[in-house]
Design an enzyme around this catalytic site. Structure first.
Site, mmCIF file in Angstrom:
data_model
loop_
_atom_site.group_PDB
_atom_site.id
_atom_site.type_symbol
_atom_site.label_atom_id
_atom_site.label_comp_id
_atom_site.label_asym_id
_atom_site.label_seq_id
_atom_site.Cartn_x
_atom_site.Cartn_y
_atom_site.Cartn_z
ATOM 1 N N GLY A 35 3.634 29.705 18.699
ATOM 2 C CA GLY A 35 3.442 30.766 19.699
ATOM 3 C C GLY A 35 3.373 32.120 19.027
ATOM 4 O O GLY A 35 3.561 32.245 17.804
ATOM 5 N N GLY A 40 9.784 33.959 20.773
ATOM 6 C CA GLY A 40 11.102 33.307 20.804
ATOM 7 C C GLY A 40 11.185 32.019 19.996
ATOM 8 O O GLY A 40 12.132 31.250 20.166
ATOM 9 N N THR A 43 14.369 31.833 17.840
ATOM 10 C CA THR A 43 15.541 31.766 18.714
ATOM 11 C C THR A 43 15.683 30.361 19.298
ATOM 12 O O THR A 43 16.784 29.806 19.337
ATOM 13 C CB THR A 43 15.415 32.815 19.841
ATOM 14 O OG1 THR A 43 15.153 34.087 19.239
ATOM 15 C CG2 THR A 43 16.676 32.917 20.661
ATOM 16 N N ARG A 68 7.923 32.255 3.883
ATOM 17 C CA ARG A 68 7.060 33.259 3.250
ATOM 18 C C ARG A 68 7.832 34.109 2.225
ATOM 19 O O ARG A 68 7.247 34.942 1.548
ATOM 20 C CB ARG A 68 6.401 34.142 4.317
ATOM 21 C CG ARG A 68 5.206 33.468 4.976
ATOM 22 C CD ARG A 68 4.650 34.307 6.099
ATOM 23 N NE ARG A 68 3.421 33.755 6.658
ATOM 24 C CZ ARG A 68 2.199 33.916 6.151
ATOM 25 N NH1 ARG A 68 2.048 34.635 5.057
ATOM 26 N NH2 ARG A 68 1.142 33.379 6.728
ATOM 27 N N ARG A 82 -3.386 31.484 6.159
ATOM 28 C CA ARG A 82 -2.589 30.874 7.241
ATOM 29 C C ARG A 82 -2.755 29.360 7.201
ATOM 30 O O ARG A 82 -1.795 28.610 7.405
ATOM 31 C CB ARG A 82 -3.025 31.424 8.603
ATOM 32 C CG ARG A 82 -2.654 32.883 8.841
ATOM 33 C CD ARG A 82 -3.024 33.248 10.269
ATOM 34 N NE ARG A 82 -3.179 34.655 10.517
ATOM 35 C CZ ARG A 82 -2.350 35.391 11.276
ATOM 36 N NH1 ARG A 82 -1.297 34.844 11.816
ATOM 37 N NH2 ARG A 82 -2.599 36.669 11.489
ATOM 38 N N ILE A 108 4.021 30.778 13.658
ATOM 39 C CA ILE A 108 3.008 31.123 14.662
ATOM 40 C C ILE A 108 1.961 30.009 14.735
ATOM 41 O O ILE A 108 1.571 29.577 15.798
ATOM 42 C CB ILE A 108 2.327 32.471 14.330
ATOM 43 C CG1 ILE A 108 3.354 33.612 14.376
ATOM 44 C CG2 ILE A 108 1.207 32.758 15.345
ATOM 45 C CD1 ILE A 108 2.785 34.987 14.022
ATOM 46 N N SER A 109 1.517 29.553 13.566
ATOM 47 C CA SER A 109 0.494 28.495 13.456
ATOM 48 C C SER A 109 -0.581 28.677 14.540
ATOM 49 O O SER A 109 -0.698 27.841 15.444
ATOM 50 C CB SER A 109 1.120 27.099 13.519
ATOM 51 O OG SER A 109 2.130 26.989 14.498
HETATM 52 N N1 LIG Z 1 -0.926 39.783 10.618
HETATM 53 C C1 LIG Z 1 0.162 39.146 11.075
HETATM 54 N N2 LIG Z 1 0.044 38.281 12.113
HETATM 55 C C2 LIG Z 1 1.131 37.638 12.569
HETATM 56 N N3 LIG Z 1 2.396 37.784 12.053
HETATM 57 C C3 LIG Z 1 2.553 38.620 11.013
HETATM 58 C C4 LIG Z 1 1.447 39.348 10.501
HETATM 59 N N4 LIG Z 1 1.909 40.124 9.478
HETATM 60 C C5 LIG Z 1 3.219 39.890 9.366
HETATM 61 N N5 LIG Z 1 3.616 38.998 10.291
HETATM 62 C C6 LIG Z 1 4.998 38.477 10.365
HETATM 63 O O1 LIG Z 1 4.933 37.170 9.783
HETATM 64 C C7 LIG Z 1 5.512 36.208 10.639
HETATM 65 C C8 LIG Z 1 4.563 35.037 10.869
HETATM 66 O O2 LIG Z 1 4.525 34.185 9.802
HETATM 67 P P1 LIG Z 1 3.990 32.713 10.014
HETATM 68 O O3 LIG Z 1 4.098 32.034 8.699
HETATM 69 O O4 LIG Z 1 4.708 32.093 11.154
HETATM 70 O O5 LIG Z 1 2.449 32.953 10.397
HETATM 71 S S1 LIG Z 1 1.262 31.897 10.405
HETATM 72 O O6 LIG Z 1 1.781 30.666 11.038
HETATM 73 O O7 LIG Z 1 0.841 31.639 9.031
HETATM 74 O O8 LIG Z 1 0.180 32.530 11.183
HETATM 75 C C9 LIG Z 1 5.741 36.860 11.979
HETATM 76 O O9 LIG Z 1 7.035 36.418 12.360
HETATM 77 P P2 LIG Z 1 7.417 36.059 13.867
HETATM 78 O O10 LIG Z 1 7.489 37.385 14.570
HETATM 79 O O11 LIG Z 1 8.765 35.408 13.721
HETATM 80 O O12 LIG Z 1 6.401 35.135 14.452
HETATM 81 C C10 LIG Z 1 5.616 38.345 11.728
HETATM 82 O O13 LIG Z 1 6.900 38.905 11.622
HETATM 83 N N1 LIG Z 2 14.424 33.224 26.044
HETATM 84 C C1 LIG Z 2 14.579 34.493 25.676
HETATM 85 N N2 LIG Z 2 14.918 35.411 26.581
HETATM 86 C C2 LIG Z 2 15.062 36.705 26.226
HETATM 87 N N3 LIG Z 2 14.874 37.183 24.977
HETATM 88 C C3 LIG Z 2 14.532 36.307 24.038
HETATM 89 C C4 LIG Z 2 14.358 34.921 24.329
HETATM 90 N N4 LIG Z 2 14.002 34.293 23.193
HETATM 91 C C5 LIG Z 2 13.961 35.241 22.235
HETATM 92 N N5 LIG Z 2 14.284 36.444 22.729
HETATM 93 C C6 LIG Z 2 14.324 37.708 21.984
HETATM 94 O O1 LIG Z 2 12.990 38.011 21.650
HETATM 95 C C7 LIG Z 2 12.922 38.550 20.344
HETATM 96 C C8 LIG Z 2 11.959 37.698 19.507
HETATM 97 O O2 LIG Z 2 12.513 36.418 19.337
HETATM 98 P P1 LIG Z 2 12.208 35.548 18.040
HETATM 99 O O3 LIG Z 2 12.941 34.267 18.184
HETATM 100 O O4 LIG Z 2 12.467 36.342 16.808
HETATM 101 O O5 LIG Z 2 10.639 35.320 18.205
HETATM 102 P P2 LIG Z 2 9.574 34.741 17.167
HETATM 103 O O6 LIG Z 2 10.332 33.885 16.178
HETATM 104 O O7 LIG Z 2 8.614 33.954 17.998
HETATM 105 O O8 LIG Z 2 8.947 35.936 16.549
HETATM 106 C C9 LIG Z 2 14.358 38.561 19.804
HETATM 107 O O9 LIG Z 2 14.892 39.854 19.981
HETATM 108 C C10 LIG Z 2 15.071 37.574 20.683
HETATM 109 O O10 LIG Z 2 16.426 37.882 20.842
#
Ligand SMILES: Nc1ncnc2c1ncn2[C@@H]1O[C@H](COP(=O)(O)OS(=O)(=O)O)[C@@H](OP(=O)(O)O)[C@H]1O
Ligand SMILES: Nc1ncnc2c1ncn2[C@@H]1O[C@H](COP(=O)(O)OP(=O)(O)O)[C@@H](O)[C@H]1O
Length: 215
Positions: A35, A40, A43, A68, A82, A108-109
Site C-alpha cells: 500500500g 499503515g 504499524t 533499504r 523497485r 509499498i511494492s
Molecule cells: N519516491 C519514493 N516513493 C515511495 N517511497 C519513498 C520514496 N522515496 C523515499 N521513500 C520512502 O521509502 C519507503 C518505501 O520503501 P519500499 O522499499 O517499501 O518501496 S518500494 O516497495 O520499493 O516501492 C517509504 O516508506 P513507507 O512510508 O513506510 O512506505 C518512504 O518512506
Molecule cells: N489504523 C491506523 N489508524 C490511525 N493511524 C494509523 C493507523 N495505522 C497507522 N497509523 C499511523 O499512520 C502513520 C503511518 O503509518 P506507517 O505504519 O508508518 O505506514 P507505512 O508503513 O505504510 O508508511 C503513523 O503515524 C501511524 O501511527
C-alpha cells in the site's frame, strides 16, 4: 530465473522443511503487506507480529525502510530499482518461510507484476497479499515523514501516489479498509485480527499436518 553462472548446483540439506516446521510447531508463509506510504503497513506488521507472538507463532518483519538500510541500500526508486528491491525482499521472505517462520513484509511494492513475481516464488497457498486500502488523502494528511509535502513541492521525484503509480491487485487475499461503516478509523489491532482470521481459516496457523514427531 537461472543463476548467471552455469556451474552452480543445488545443495540439498539434511533437515527438511517439515522437520523445521515440526520443531517450531507452525507453518512458514509470507504475509505481504502492500500500500501507499503512510497507509499503515509497518504499524499493521507490528500489530500482527505481536498478535501472532501471543499465539506462540514466530514471525519476522521485513520492512521496506529497514531493508533499504542494508540488503537494498544500493537501490533507489526507479521502476527497475523497485523491481529489484521487491525481488530481493521476496527471495528473503521465501527463505524465512522455508525456515518455518511467518515472514511479515511491509513494502509499498507498487507494481502488480512484481508482487505476482513473488507470489510465484513462494509455495502455493503460502503467499498472502494484504492490501492497505487507505485513500491517498488520508496518507497525505498523516505525512509523518514529511515526504508527501516534498513530493508535492517537486523536491522528491517519482513518489508513489503522486507522480509514480500504485497498481491495485485484482484479488488480494485480504483487503484492509481504513474505516468502518460508520466512517471511524479502524485500529491497527483490528486490522491485524482480520489477517489472523484469514491465516487461521486457511490452515496457516495450525501445526504442520505432515510434520514428524520430534518431541
Ligand atoms: N519516491 C519514493 N516513493 C515511495 N517511497 C519513498 C520514496 N522515496 C523515499 N521513500 C520512502 O521509502 C519507503 C518505501 O520503501 P519500499 O522499499 O517499501 O518501496 S518500494 O516497495 O520499493 O516501492 C517509504 O516508506 P513507507 O512510508 O513506510 O512506505 C518512504 O518512506
Ligand atoms: N489504523 C491506523 N489508524 C490511525 N493511524 C494509523 C493507523 N495505522 C497507522 N497509523 C499511523 O499512520 C502513520 C503511518 O503509518 P506507517 O505504519 O508508518 O505506514 P507505512 O508503513 O505504510 O508508511 C503513523 O503515524 C501511524 O501511527
Amino acid at each position: 530465473m537461472a543463476p548467471a553462472c552455469a556451474n552452480i548446483r543445488w545443495q540439498h540439506g539434511c533437515v527438511e522443511r517439515a522437520q523445521r516446521q515440526s520443531l517450531l510447531k507452525q507453518k512458514g508463509c509470507v504475509v505481504w503487506i502492500t500500500g501507499l506510504s503512510g497507509s499503515g503497513k509497518s504499524t499493521v506488521a507490528c500489530a500482527l507480529d505481536h498478535a501472532l507472538a501471543r499465539m506462540g507463532k514466530l514471525c519476522y518483519v521485513l520492512d521496506g525502510d529497514n531493508v533499504r538500510h542494508g540488503l537494498c541500500k544500493d537501490l533507489g526508486f526507479s521502476s527497475s530499482d523497485r523491481e529489484e528491491n521487491i525481488r530481493r525482499v521476496g527471495e528473503v521472505a521465501k527463505l524465512f518461510a522455508d525456515a518455518g517462520v511467518v515472514a511479515l513484509v511491509s513494502c509499498i511494492s507498487p507494481y502488480r507484476r512484481d508482487r505476482e513475481f513473488v507470489r510465484g516464488l513462494v509455495g502455493k497457498g503460502e503467499f498472502v497479499e494484504v492490501y492497505m486500502n487507505v485513500p491517498l488523502s488520508i496518507c497525505e494528511k498523516r505525512d509523518c515523514k514529511g515526504l508527501y509535502k516534498l513530493a508535492r513541492a517537486g523536491v522528491i521525484k517519482g513518489f508513489t501516489g503522486i507522480d509514480d503509480p500504485y497498481e491495485v491487485s485484482e484479488m488480494p487475499e485480504v483487503t484492509l479498509e481504513a474505516t468502518d461503516e460508520a466512517g471511524e478509523l479502524l485500529t491497527p489491532e483490528c486490522m491485524a485480527d482480520s489477517v489472523v482470521a484469514f491465516l487461521a481459516q486457511h490452515g496457516l496457523l495450525s501445526g504442520p499436518a505432515d510434520c514428524l514427531q520430534t518431541r
